[in-house]
Design a protein around this motif. Structure first.
Motif, PDB file in Angstrom:
ATOM      1  N   TYR A 225      -8.183 -23.604 -68.016  1.00  0.00           N
ATOM      2  CA  TYR A 225      -8.346 -22.231 -68.472  1.00  0.00           C
ATOM      3  C   TYR A 225      -7.692 -22.094 -69.854  1.00  0.00           C
TER       4      TYR A 225
ATOM      5  N   LEU B 173      -4.088 -23.598 -69.748  1.00  0.00           N
ATOM      6  CA  LEU B 173      -3.503 -23.738 -68.425  1.00  0.00           C
ATOM      7  C   LEU B 173      -4.377 -24.621 -67.558  1.00  0.00           C
TER       8      LEU B 173
ATOM      9  N   MET C  40      -3.157 -20.365 -75.317  1.00  0.00           N
ATOM     10  CA  MET C  40      -2.396 -20.987 -74.234  1.00  0.00           C
ATOM     11  C   MET C  40      -3.397 -21.641 -73.296  1.00  0.00           C
TER      12      MET C  40
ATOM     13  N   GLN D  85      -5.754 -18.783 -71.896  1.00  0.00           N
ATOM     14  CA  GLN D  85      -5.284 -17.415 -71.747  1.00  0.00           C
ATOM     15  C   GLN D  85      -5.067 -16.810 -73.115  1.00  0.00           C
TER      16      GLN D  85
ATOM     17  N   LEU E  41     -12.161 -19.479 -67.642  1.00  0.00           N
ATOM     18  CA  LEU E  41     -12.401 -20.844 -67.187  1.00  0.00           C
ATOM     19  C   LEU E  41     -13.224 -21.617 -68.216  1.00  0.00           C
TER      20      LEU E  41
ATOM     21  N   GLY F 140      -5.208  -9.780 -73.559  1.00  0.00           N
ATOM     22  CA  GLY F 140      -6.286  -8.828 -73.312  1.00  0.00           C
ATOM     23  C   GLY F 140      -7.547  -9.428 -72.725  1.00  0.00           C
ATOM     24  N   LEU F 141      -7.584 -10.743 -72.616  1.00  0.00           N
ATOM     25  CA  LEU F 141      -8.797 -11.406 -72.092  1.00  0.00           C
ATOM     26  C   LEU F 141      -8.543 -12.113 -70.765  1.00  0.00           C
ATOM     27  N   GLY F 142      -7.317 -12.150 -70.326  1.00  0.00           N
ATOM     28  CA  GLY F 142      -7.018 -12.789 -69.050  1.00  0.00           C
ATOM     29  C   GLY F 142      -7.147 -14.296 -69.116  1.00  0.00           C
ATOM     30  N   LEU F 143      -7.419 -14.909 -67.963  1.00  0.00           N
ATOM     31  CA  LEU F 143      -7.629 -16.346 -67.886  1.00  0.00           C
ATOM     32  C   LEU F 143      -9.129 -16.599 -67.852  1.00  0.00           C
TER      33      LEU F 143
END
Lengths: 111, 114
Positions: free
Chosen positions: A35, A90, A88, A37, A45, A40-43
């Motif tokens: 993912y 993840l 970021m 991050q 995929l 404002g856009l979240g995670l």
């Protein structure tokens, strides 16, 4: 305890460089995920894999590729890094449907 | 197409009071929902989940409520503590269509003031 490790916590690269982000899990999980991050856009995929050498595109695969040669290791590759890939990153793994276990993340900056 | 939406980017509450974080979804195939908590510079950690066959699940100070008809879920934290200050993400999955993948909301930054 499940452990998901990522090769770097912080990374600084230049535009056009090839970037490898590595993820290793120690619990023999079938599924692994990458993912990004952004505020404002979240995670979101990028790619996931449900078995060795298997991969599926997520919601934002453009500009990325992945490799899963061994069950415990899932690599994310930026073929030619661009500034809009500063984010970021993840990695996560899961044994089955549902709960995913995340690594600590890699903060990538592309200059 | 944002299938999971957290409409409040931030929430501020006093220590000891209740925190209520909300999440809406549009995909009627979603049948399993999770909440994750994330501190800065760390990966998300699992908090609590709920299956669509239930409407409530409780774990200590955390309770998740699911309203399937409204396609809405909420996370209640009682009492809130300063250590709860973090970004909270809701996530959903649909067994028949997406296997093990999760769809996440945008996140809500919770701040608990001492």
């Amino acid at each position: 305890d499940v452990k998901v490790t990522q090769s770097s916590r912080y990374l600084v690269k230049r535009t056009g460089e090839k970037v490898f982000l590595e993820c290793v899990q120690d619990m023999d999980h079938e599924n692994m995920f990458w993912y990004r991050q952004d505020p404002g856009l979240g995670l979101r995929l990028i790619y996931f894999s449900y078995d060795v050498k298997m991969k599926e595109k997520g919601d934002i695969p453009e500009g990325y590729s992945v490799s899963r040669e061994k069950k415990e290791r899932f690599s994310l590759i930026l073929e030619s890094a661009s500034t809009n890939q500063t984010s970021m990153y993840l990695c996560a793994s899961s044994p089955h449907r549902g709960r995913q276990y995340f690594g600590p993340g890699t903060r990538l900056t592309v200059l | 197409d944002q299938q999971v939406k957290q409409n409040s980017p931030s929430l501020s509450v006093q220590e000891g009071r209740i925190s209520i974080l909300n999440c809406d979804y549009t995909n009627s195939m979603f049948d399993y929902f999770l909440w994750y908590k994330k501190y800065p510079a760390e990966g998300p950690t699992f908090l609590i989940s709920i299956s669509s066959i239930k409407d409530k699940n409780e774990d200590g100070r955390f309770t998740v409520f699911l309203n399937k008809s409204a396609k809405h879920l909420s996370l209640h934290i009682v009492p809130s503590q300063p250590g709860d200050s973090a970004v909270y993400f809701c996530a959903a999955s649909a067994e028949r269509t997406s296997g093990s993948r999760l769809t996440f909301g945008e996140g809500t930054q919770l701040t608990v003031n001492p």
